[in-house]
Scaffold this active site. Structure first.
Site, PDB file in Angstrom:
ATOM      1  N   ASP A 155      51.507  18.909  58.313  1.00 11.57           N
ATOM      2  CA  ASP A 155      50.928  18.029  59.515  1.00 11.57           C
ATOM      3  C   ASP A 155      50.673  16.702  58.898  1.00 11.57           C
ATOM      4  OD1 ASP A 155      48.743  19.422  58.303  1.00 11.57           O
ATOM      5  OD2 ASP A 155      47.958  19.927  60.056  1.00 11.57           O
ATOM      6  N   GLU A 202      39.606  23.960  47.116  1.00 12.87           N
ATOM      7  CA  GLU A 202      40.491  23.334  46.114  1.00 12.87           C
ATOM      8  C   GLU A 202      39.688  23.558  44.843  1.00 12.87           C
ATOM      9  OE1 GLU A 202      39.421  22.393  49.161  1.00 12.87           O
ATOM     10  OE2 GLU A 202      41.376  21.445  49.997  1.00 12.87           O
TER      11      GLU A 202
END
Lengths: 336, 336
Positions: A197, A282
């Site tokens: 997206d 992350e």
């Protein structure tokens, strides 16, 4: 007479020996060449990436010549590193639309290999068809998210990280299929995690292509901020501009970094930890790979936003449901 | 002795001849047997020929633009109708991201002329730069929406139609700049209204290129439905599949039709009526141009969804505001 004949025969024999030896050598070489499509592919892939490169170069040239009205000299294209883009994706109403515009972006990028990992117990027809028609070099994988890790209907999107198992499956594929081959430069490449997206400028791919270990850059419209970014001083990342817990090891969005393929292959255990606390996904991957000091700032010392964390609204289906209740709903055979 | 040697040599020669012949035959067979990668190849071949086509087109375009030094006037491929895409746009956080991915789509489409109309009292630097660097043929316009017609903060998006004055400004520009020129085929073209948040497949542009008067096709994820579409029987549009007021003259979304340039020029008064009741904006423009019976169904008799009415979420700026209150907000000089 016999002597002359012997001589003649010898000459013929030697000549014939040499000619036929060439034939034999050729036959042996053919035997050594395995008949698979890989090599065949590589030529085409090279053609495709060469054409893409040329196209890109031409577009750049046009842009520049429009600006300067002076056609510029083109530096010869050095061999480009492959960018392996890992995209986790899951079935939803906007899936095809999102992937459609994403692949249109990727089609502009030379030497890109798209690794699409479906969150699904099997490969779906929709994605299979979309990839086949895409014109991209791709690998189609699937890996369902474990049930207890899956977001439930109504859960806020930040409750559980999405795409963890899929990104790890992409990494697994790379390690299995791009591991060091003797004498090869198969490790030359860059790995990037691109959600379906987000919005990517074409420039970001050229920025990341030269990644040595881990390169970083700003991400727009993320984390309740206009942008998040590494702060660079003297060419080094010294801290992070972020709206939340800047003390995290790597307070960056997935879209804000790329890792060299070599680093991925050299650290076979590095992966995303689905059990990591919110906002630490992350970091769970990067922690074992790199230190802040080693990060390579891109995008003009992290001063330019070249990727945006856009999010697409979930379409409302009120009228569809009302019509379906009357048996007048949209034809389910029409792919949306 | 010589005789015996001759015989021996002959035997060796014959033996060697036979062995090497086998080798040669094998080599020849190998030559004939090519790896069978045909199926695999086809997609790549298509990509290669598409890329070659694009490259050729670009080279042509460059050649011509170098000759004329007027990049906007050159019809690179005289056989193709120009598609004039009118895109109204307004300043907001996701504007640059939206236009970035939109222009990446348009870059794939041959002979496309992008008419971008800003809802602004002046042309902004952001759009000026973006268009200049885009590599597209474009026209940059602006037209502010009258204050009483503008959506106010907090208004639901359906309350007032958006982009009305901007689309009309695009039409005005076309009528002023593409009107019949003696001897020219300047009227050959197609007009399409593409909002900056929708998703467009590349195929939809090839579908609309042959528009004679008004062509139509399905739009995905619009009006609370999986898709809306004209219903085609015997090659004609007979009614519309829509979730709301199917009795409207043209119950279609802006993304679901294209109009020939000639029709636009021949009907200089046709425009969008900002005062039209909700849902009647498209009808206000089409009513004077075409009847339902004349509509040209595209996308396989309106059975394929090739464009999606995607909407992008408005990004939350909570943390940004909190940081700004402390003087630690994002640098306003960084363009997002």
């Amino acid at each position: 007479m016999a002597m002359r004949m012997k001589l003649k025969l010898k000459t013929v024999f030697v000549l014939y020996f040499m000619v036929s030896l060439l034939g034999l050598v050729y036959a042996l070489m053919q035997l050594g060449q395995r008949c698979d499509c890989t090599e065949h592919d590589m030529a085409k892939d090279r053609t495709i990436s060469r054409l893409r490169g040329e196209l890109h170069r031409l577009q750049e040239q046009m842009r520049k010549s429009e600006a300067t009205k002076q056609p510029q000299k083109q530096p010869a294209m050095p061999s480009l590193s492959t960018i392996f883009v890992i995209t986790p994706t899951y079935a939803r109403l906007v899936q095809k639309a999102e992937l459609t515009r994403l692949l249109q972006t990727f089609l502009h990028v030379p030497q890109l290999h798209w690794i699409v990992v479906e969150d699904s117990p099997h490969k779906t027809q929709l994605i299979t068809d979309l990839l086949f028609k895409s014109g991209l070099t791709y690998t189609h994988l699937h890996m369902p998210t474990a049930k207890d890790r899956k977001l439930q209907e109504g859960d806020p999107s930040w409750l559980k990280p999405r795409g963890v198992e899929q990104r790890n499956e992409g990494l697994r594929w790379l390690r299995e299929n791009r591991r060091a081959q003797p004498g090869g430069d198969s490790q030359q490449g860059v790995v990037y995690f691109a959600d379906d997206d987000n919005t990517y400028s074409l420039q970001i791919f050229e920025e990341m292509r030269s990644t040595q270990r881990v390169s970083v850059w700003p991400v727009g419209l993320v984390g309740g901020m206009k942008y998040e970014r590494p702060v660079v001083e003297g060419g080094k990342v010294v801290r992070f501009h972020t709206g939340w817990r800047p003390s995290r090891p790597f307070p960056m969005d997935m879209a804000g970094f790329a890792v060299s393929l070599k680093l991925v292959l050299d650290n076979p255990e590095a992966c995303f930890d689905g059990e990591a606390p919110i906002g630490f996904l992350e970091s769970s991957f990067l922690q074992g790979l790199v230190t802040m000091d080693e990060l390579e700032p891109k995008a003009d010392n992290c001063s330019k936003v070249l990727v945006w964390h856009t999010r697409t609204e979930k379409p409302k289906m009120k009228r569809e449901e009302a019509l379906q209740a009357q048996g007048l709903g949209s034809d389910p055979a029409v792919e949306v």
